[in-house]
Design a protein around this motif. Structure first.
Motif, short mmCIF file in Angstrom:
data_model
loop_
_atom_site.label_atom_id
_atom_site.label_comp_id
_atom_site.label_asym_id
_atom_site.label_seq_id
_atom_site.Cartn_x
_atom_site.Cartn_y
_atom_site.Cartn_z
N SER A 280 42.54 38.76 52.82
CA SER A 280 43.98 38.75 52.51
C SER A 280 44.48 40.03 51.87
CB SER A 280 44.29 37.57 51.60
OG SER A 280 43.52 37.64 50.40
N ASP A 281 43.60 40.84 51.28
CA ASP A 281 44.02 42.08 50.61
C ASP A 281 43.37 43.25 51.33
OD1 ASP A 281 44.51 44.24 48.95
OD2 ASP A 281 44.21 43.11 47.09
N SER A 283 43.78 46.44 51.26
CA SER A 283 43.46 47.61 50.45
C SER A 283 42.16 47.39 49.67
CB SER A 283 44.61 47.91 49.49
OG SER A 283 44.29 49.01 48.66
N ALA A 284 42.06 46.24 49.00
CA ALA A 284 40.84 45.93 48.25
C ALA A 284 39.66 45.78 49.21
CB ALA A 284 41.02 44.67 47.43
N ALA A 285 39.88 45.16 50.37
CA ALA A 285 38.81 44.98 51.35
C ALA A 285 38.29 46.33 51.83
CB ALA A 285 39.31 44.15 52.52
N SER A 286 39.18 47.29 52.02
CA SER A 286 38.77 48.61 52.46
C SER A 286 37.89 49.30 51.43
CB SER A 286 40.02 49.47 52.75
OG SER A 286 39.65 50.78 53.09
N ALA A 333 37.72 40.32 45.55
CA ALA A 333 37.52 40.39 47.00
C ALA A 333 36.08 40.61 47.41
CB ALA A 333 38.38 41.53 47.57
N MET A 334 35.27 41.23 46.55
CA MET A 334 33.96 41.70 46.97
C MET A 334 33.08 40.62 47.61
SD MET A 334 31.86 44.11 47.51
CE MET A 334 32.39 45.57 46.62
N PRO A 335 32.88 39.43 47.02
CA PRO A 335 32.02 38.45 47.68
C PRO A 335 32.51 38.06 49.07
CG PRO A 335 32.40 37.83 45.39
CD PRO A 335 33.35 38.94 45.70
N HIS A 336 33.83 37.94 49.24
CA HIS A 336 34.38 37.57 50.54
C HIS A 336 34.18 38.70 51.56
CE1 HIS A 336 36.20 34.15 48.51
NE2 HIS A 336 36.66 34.99 47.58
N VAL A 337 34.35 39.94 51.11
CA VAL A 337 34.15 41.07 52.02
C VAL A 337 32.68 41.15 52.43
CG1 VAL A 337 34.32 43.58 52.25
CG2 VAL A 337 36.09 42.32 51.02
#
Length: 520
Positions: A280-281, A283-286, A333-337
């Protein structure tokens, strides 16, 4: 040890003798001395002591060390052994066969994750009499049969620990060992057992043993098995019996280094994939994807697409909390990424379905622990802008030592806005240190004194050597003032000069500040 070497006179097999002496040499392997080299102090000391003893037990020990020891130990042992043999000191029948081996075959058992290799190298002792004169007539009396000395060296190489050798042992049941390894891999999609070129096996094992040696130290945790030290000298010698060839152990290192552009392209491919569509984010996912890729390239031999339960858990619960400054959005976001990355990467590397499921389960389990494992420095009351100024490279492990080096980074000093100064820039760094020493401006050697403070501050900023910050922490824990600690570090750095190993040893020796520290 010389008394224990008497047992060498009773054995019949050169293999048993080599393993006994390897165990002896392993008694001090991996240990550190505050000053000097343990292999020189103990290993070469044992050789010199045996040479003076001049007994049959001493000679057998020297013969074995000439094959199993370090290059310096081996050279000294060979010279001493030759001198004793010229003096007609008796030696056992097997002495001539020590190290006289030839490789028979090399094999590797690999797990589908790429976490570790089990390398098996088989050897047999050479028939020295037949090799010396193949046309010689058979002896009048049949010789006493030699024991079957074929054997296998087994080494576990762990790629989650920078490719180091974590365990080693020797087996005399060669056929049973190979049959068992082949049977375990048969029908198991998570295992592969195959023959390995001898040159490739040598390159791989040489790299692994060097990685182990580089990883060990007096301050390091125990990284190898309990039995590794006993077989280290034996393994080192047997590896040299393998034919040289490859400089690098392909295919592990066949992957070309990832440039910044190549890493960015991989991140873009991931973010555009179906595996990442639910994030969903963006920028954070990148930014999270960048950290995952950097970890795979820099810590896992340019293999960002390799995923496994151990690698993912190490990344999430060990490396990130120690090394990377994450924003709140990135922490969430890190665990989901990482879960999405596993789904994206596994098909590209051919990871079987059971491995994919196990890796996803491991990430889910680690995700619940990540919040506790990752301690955001802002939760300690530190302003994020301050933390970012101290960590422009995002290296979270550097925060404490850099804050120690530059404690005045907020507020005003006269008309100077401290928050406008960047401690990573040399000119601003000098201004910060001048402010830190405003009450010493009248000393006649102020410029030279400040230059030494700059030198120590730079070393603390870079963490070079690591013993500098370790020594500072010991002195701070004893209750000494920051400025007194800095002066002790400066005195040692000035006295030792540009000799890194001597500087590290001197810093390692600091236990307290003397009652009257040297003036700086």
């Amino acid at each position: 040890m010389l008394l224990a070497a008497r047992e060498l006179l009773a054995v019949r097999s050169p293999l048993d003798a080599e393993l006994m002496v390897s165990d002896m040499l392993g008694a001090w392997w991996g240990r550190q001395l505050r000053r000097g080299d343990v292999e020189e102090f103990l290993g070469e000391g044992l050789v010199g002591f045996a040479a003076k003893a001049g007994t049959p037990a001493a000679l057998t020990l020297l013969i074995a060390v000439a094959y199993l020891g370090t290059p310096r130990q081996a050279a000294k042992a060979e010279g001493a052994a030759l001198a004793l043999m010229e003096s007609d000191v008796a030696r056992p029948r097997w002495a001539e066969r020590v190290g006289a081996v030839k490789p028979r075959g090399c094999y590797v058992s690999r797990d589908a994750y790429g976490d570790q290799d089990t390398v098996v190298c088989t050897f047999a002792y050479r028939d020295l009499v037949r090799e010396a004169d193949p046309a010689a007539a058979p002896p009048a009396e049949p010789p006493r049969p030699e024991p079957d000395d074929s054997h296998a060296l087994v080494v576990i190489v762990d790629y989650n620990m920078r490719g180091m050798a974590r365990d080693a042992w020797v087996s005399s049941h060669v056929e049973q060992l190979l049959e068992k390894a082949s049977a375990e891999a048969s029908g198991n999609p998570m295992l592969r057992f195959e023959e390995l070129e001898a040159t490739q096996a040598r390159a791989l094992l040489e790299f692994a043993m060097k990685a182990t040696t580089a990883s060990l130290g007096r301050k390091s945790p125990k990284l190898v098995s309990d039995g590794y030290s006993a077989f280290h000298a034996f393994a080192r010698a047997r590896i040299k019996a393998l034919p040289p060839g490859r400089k690098r152990p392909a295919p592990l290192f066949s992957e070309a280094p990832y440039s910044r552009d190549r890493r960015a392209m991989l991140a873009a491919e991931f973010l555009a994939s179906d595996a990442a569509e639910h994030l969903s984010d963006p920028s954070a996912a990148s930014r999270c994807a960048d950290h995952i890729i950097d970890y795979g390239c820099d810590q896992d031999f340019n293999r960002p697409l390799r995923v496994s339960p151990t690698k993912c858990q190490t990344f999430l619960l060990d490396w990130l909390p120690r090394k990377v400054l994450l924003s709140e959005a990135e922490q969430e976001a890190m665990p989901h990424v990482l879960l999405s990355w596993v789904r994206f990467a596994a098909p590209k590397t051919g990871l079987p379905e059971p491995g994919l499921r196990a890796t996803l389960d491991a990430v889910w389990e680690a995700a619940g622990q990540f919040t506790e494992a990752y301690r955001d420095p802002t939760t300690f009351g530190l302003d994020r802008s301050l933390v970012e100024r101290l960590l422009p490279d995002g290296d979270l492990s550097a925060l404490a030592r850099r804050a120690f080096a530059f404690p005045h980074l907020q507020g005003m000093h006269g008309d100077v806005d401290l928050e406008a100064l960047d401690p990573a820039v040399d000119a601003d760094r000098r201004i910060l240190l001048e402010i830190d020493h405003a009450d010493e401006r009248d000393r006649p050697d102020f410029a030279e004194h400040l230059a030494w403070h700059e030198e120590i501050a730079k070393r603390l900023w870079d963490g070079d050597p690591e013993e500098l910050w370790e020594a500072a922490q010991r002195l701070l824990d004893l209750g000494h003032e920051r400025h007194d600690v800095l002066h002790v570090l400066m005195e040692i750095a000035e006295r030792i000069g540009d000799h890194p190993h001597e500087l590290a040893a001197a810093l390692d020796d600091i236990a307290d500040i003397p009652d009257e520290p040297p003036p700086v």
